[in-house]
Design a protein around this motif. Structure first.
Motif, PDB file in Angstrom:
ATOM      1  N   ASP A  50      25.239  48.869  56.802  1.00 43.66           N
ATOM      2  CA  ASP A  50      25.706  50.201  56.391  1.00 43.66           C
ATOM      3  C   ASP A  50      26.961  50.609  57.152  1.00 43.66           C
ATOM      4  N   THR A  51      26.985  50.302  58.451  1.00 38.32           N
ATOM      5  CA  THR A  51      28.172  50.625  59.259  1.00 38.32           C
ATOM      6  C   THR A  51      29.368  49.790  58.802  1.00 38.32           C
ATOM      7  N   ALA A  52      29.132  48.498  58.582  1.00 38.56           N
ATOM      8  CA  ALA A  52      30.206  47.610  58.126  1.00 38.56           C
ATOM      9  C   ALA A  52      30.753  48.067  56.780  1.00 38.56           C
ATOM     10  N   ALA A  53      29.873  48.575  55.903  1.00 38.92           N
ATOM     11  CA  ALA A  53      30.293  49.030  54.568  1.00 38.92           C
ATOM     12  C   ALA A  53      31.261  50.207  54.672  1.00 38.92           C
ATOM     13  N   ILE A  54      30.996  51.131  55.620  1.00 39.95           N
ATOM     14  CA  ILE A  54      31.878  52.289  55.823  1.00 39.95           C
ATOM     15  C   ILE A  54      33.261  51.835  56.271  1.00 39.95           C
ATOM     16  N   VAL A  55      33.285  50.903  57.229  1.00 44.21           N
ATOM     17  CA  VAL A  55      34.558  50.387  57.748  1.00 44.21           C
ATOM     18  C   VAL A  55      35.345  49.698  56.647  1.00 44.21           C
ATOM     19  N   LEU A  56      34.670  48.851  55.888  1.00 44.66           N
ATOM     20  CA  LEU A  56      35.352  48.097  54.839  1.00 44.66           C
ATOM     21  C   LEU A  56      35.915  49.022  53.759  1.00 44.66           C
ATOM     22  N   GLU A  57      35.163  50.053  53.407  1.00 49.43           N
ATOM     23  CA  GLU A  57      35.635  50.988  52.394  1.00 49.43           C
ATOM     24  C   GLU A  57      36.926  51.676  52.846  1.00 49.43           C
ATOM     25  N   GLU A  58      36.974  52.065  54.116  1.00 45.87           N
ATOM     26  CA  GLU A  58      38.180  52.729  54.630  1.00 45.87           C
ATOM     27  C   GLU A  58      39.361  51.774  54.728  1.00 45.87           C
ATOM     28  N   LEU A  59      39.052  50.475  54.841  1.00 44.30           N
ATOM     29  CA  LEU A  59      40.131  49.485  54.918  1.00 44.30           C
ATOM     30  C   LEU A  59      40.471  48.897  53.550  1.00 44.30           C
ATOM     31  N   GLY A  60      39.877  49.452  52.493  1.00 45.37           N
ATOM     32  CA  GLY A  60      40.256  49.049  51.139  1.00 45.37           C
ATOM     33  C   GLY A  60      39.426  47.939  50.536  1.00 45.37           C
ATOM     34  N   TYR A  61      38.195  47.795  51.009  1.00 45.13           N
ATOM     35  CA  TYR A  61      37.310  46.751  50.476  1.00 45.13           C
ATOM     36  C   TYR A  61      35.987  47.378  50.039  1.00 45.13           C
TER      37      TYR A  61
END
Length: 600
Positions: A50-61
């Motif tokens: 869940d944490t990784a998903a937040i980071v990836l979304e903000e980085l365009g993934y």
């Protein structure tokens, strides 16, 4: 227009460095994004999905769970395999020749929830109406008519019959109606039936029966089913659930309409002009007419005079009857018929097809009988936990199918969660597909489900009844019993890695008592009496004197009855035994014959 995000597969847990490597980004950028979201993490610190998903979304993934992807892929493979198995009947047909056919329906559910009453009501209101004389003959299947469209019902309700047909390689039905009583709710047998329908990968329609009872609670039933991942369509799910009062005939039309809607979504087809093929529903021997077999035509058009083969049975069709006992000349796709002319009753679930003539049918039947006798004498090896890895590599297994039985609910969820977490994470990508996970001892139904689905049964702190053991032996099902959770999980993990070594144990097959000694040259022959079991020439032996083992393991040099060499000697007979390299016999010694067998 919004730019489509690139999808990245992410494991359940990974370090910040591994997360940055996934998207070829700087670890510093990832750490900055984490800090911006209030998370302080070092480069080697683990973060969850869940944490990784937040980071990836903000980085365009866009993040996608690796575990969920593996499970979906396993399910897709299972669906593909089941579809291939079902559509083998249509192999070789051109797509332009395939036409829509009527759906074939079976009814599953708890024994006292109204399956038979429902079938009786459908039969009398939608089958017999307009037919002179009504039904005069039961043939195990019949067609109901609704809005000028036919639905074929298999008149053998129960998941045992349904799964028995699957175990013989026949799907048996296109759609399953799961019957649940509104006054009783979901019972253990209901869950069992649901597991069998899901393992067969057939669409499910729910009939909520007995809604006319004073204590009926359809909403409670829907809630219970939603907890089993059958979400009603009126709750934004995809399962049609129809309230029915079968005795009054209420809801029957709605149920049939629901079946036809599901059929429209699934596109059941056949080629009416193709080679006639289908499955055997049931068979019997009529003392006046001979073998009478009920066949369900699934492709082509079967006609009187056709030569057919069904399993090891063959013959030329002399007469055909519909469910009303009327003589008919032909039957197309999804039509059940009773036929005369086979030389012996075929087994339910056997496939049948038309051949050129009776001579060809007889030749193939004879070949199948010889093959069946050969297989019976040398049963095919079952799928075991030890060889799942090698079978996967050889393309013989796509996933590890499991049927799980545990002693208490408190043990069930941790085991299921751990296995789901393990799925697809091995190097070969073998996924775990849990067909059923229930509380209680291992039953015959569990064995049949495993047999029909090429699954392994896992028991945790539960017993395996004698009937279930016999079924497991007959059908070659691997049943594993555990007392410790970590050992269960360790064995599964090692099996997925190809590192689980098979276990072997000794089994004593016979005991011989030494009663007299004979010196032959430099050797000694022990004159023995077989006290129990049998002495075998190719078995291993040990010599026991009192409570002491004098010789731990050796091979039989010779085994004789009088002067004749023999392979075995049974209980109650005398024989002469020589053991390679051992002459120190004494009268009264016991010679134990044993074999080393793989533990399943």
């Amino acid at each position: 227009m919004a730019k489509e995000l690139q999808v990245v597969l992410v494991p359940d847990y990974l370090s910040v460095r591994e997360l940055s490597d996934l998207i070829e980004a700087s670890p510093i950028d990832v750490m900055k994004t984490l800090i911006a979201n209030g998370i302080m993490a070092s480069i080697n610190q683990q973060v969850d999905f869940d944490t990784a998903a937040i980071v990836l979304e903000e980085l365009g993934y866009e993040a996608r769970s690796e575990t969920e992807a593996a499970q979906e892929e396993a399910e897709a493979r299972r669906v593909e395999e089941m579809t291939k198995k079902w559509e083998q009947i249509y192999a070789g047909e051109k797509s332009e020749d395939l036409k829509p056919r009527s759906p074939v329906v079976t009814i599953l559910g708890h024994v006292d929830h109204g399956k038979t009453t429902l079938l009786d009501n459908i039969r009398h209101t939608h089958v017999a109406e307009g037919e002179a004389g009504g039904i005069t003959q039961a043939i195990g299947a019949y067609r109901a008519k609704h809005n000028d469209r036919y639905i074929t019902f298999l008149d053998t309700p129960g998941h045992e019959a349904f799964t028995a047909m699957r175990a013989r390689g026949a799907q048996g039905a296109d759609i399953a109606i799961l019957v649940v009583a509104a006054d009783d709710g979901v019972m253990p047998t209901t869950r069992e039936a649901l597991n069998h329908a899901r393992a067969a990968n057939v669409p499910i329609v729910v009939a909520i029966t007995k809604v006319d009872k004073q204590n009926a609670s359809p909403e409670r039933v829907k809630q219970q089913l939603s907890e089993l991942e059958l979400v009603p369509d009126d709750w934004d799910g995809d399962t049609l659930m129809v309230p029915v009062a079968a005795l009054q005939g209420e809801g029957i039309d709605d149920l049939l309409e629901a079946v036809l809607l599901v059929a429209d979504d699934n596109d059941f087809v056949a080629n009416p002009k193709g080679t006639p093929k289908g499955i055997v529903i049931e068979a019997q021997v009529d003392k006046f007419r001979g073998t009478l077999a009920t066949l369900l035509v699934l492709n082509g058009t079967l006609k009187v005079g056709d030569s057919i083969i069904a399993g090891t049975s063959h013959g030329r069709i002399k007469a055909m009857y519909d469910e009303f006992g009327n003589n008919i000349k032909e039957a197309g796709p999804s039509v059940p018929v009773s036929v005369l002319g086979l030389d012996e009753p075929p087994q339910p679930g056997d496939r049948f097809e038309r051949l050129k003539n009776d001579k060809e049918a007889r030749a193939i039947a004879d070949e199948r009988k010889l093959e069946k006798e050969s297989v019976a004498s040398q049963p095919a090896p079952a799928l075991t936990l030890e060889d799942i890895f090698s079978q996967f590599q050889a393309g013989q297994a796509k996933s590890l199918n499991l049927v799980i039985k545990v002693d208490v609910l408190g043990s069930l969820q941790p085991i299921v969660d751990s296995l789901n977490d393990m799925s697809g994470k091995n190097e070969e990508g073998i996924t775990i597909n849990i067909l059923s996970a229930e509380v209680g001892n291992v039953t015959e139904s569990d064995i049949m489900l495993a047999s029909a689905s090429d699954a392994i049964v896992i028991g945790f702190n539960v017993d395996v009844g004698s009937a279930a053991k016999n079924q497991a032996s007959v059908h070659g099902v691997d049943v594993r019993q555990y007392k410790v959770i970590y050992k269960l999980l360790e064995d599964i993990e090692m099996a997925l890695l190809g590192m689980l070594e098979p276990k072997y144990e000794e089994r004593v097959i016979g005991v011989a008592e030494v009663r007299q000694l004979f010196k032959i040259g430099r050797g000694v022959i022990a004159g023995c009496y077989i006290k129990e079991g049998e002495a075998r020439r190719n078995a291993k032996v040990r010599v026991v004197r009192g409570r002491e083992v004098i010789l731990q393991e050796a091979r039989v040099g010779s085994l004789k009855r009088f002067e004749e060499d023999v392979r075995e000697v049974r209980t109650g007979f005398e024989c002469g035994i020589n053991i390679d390299g051992f002459n120190d016999f004494q009268e009264g010694d016991n010679i134990e014959f044993f074999v080393v067998e793989k533990v399943t």
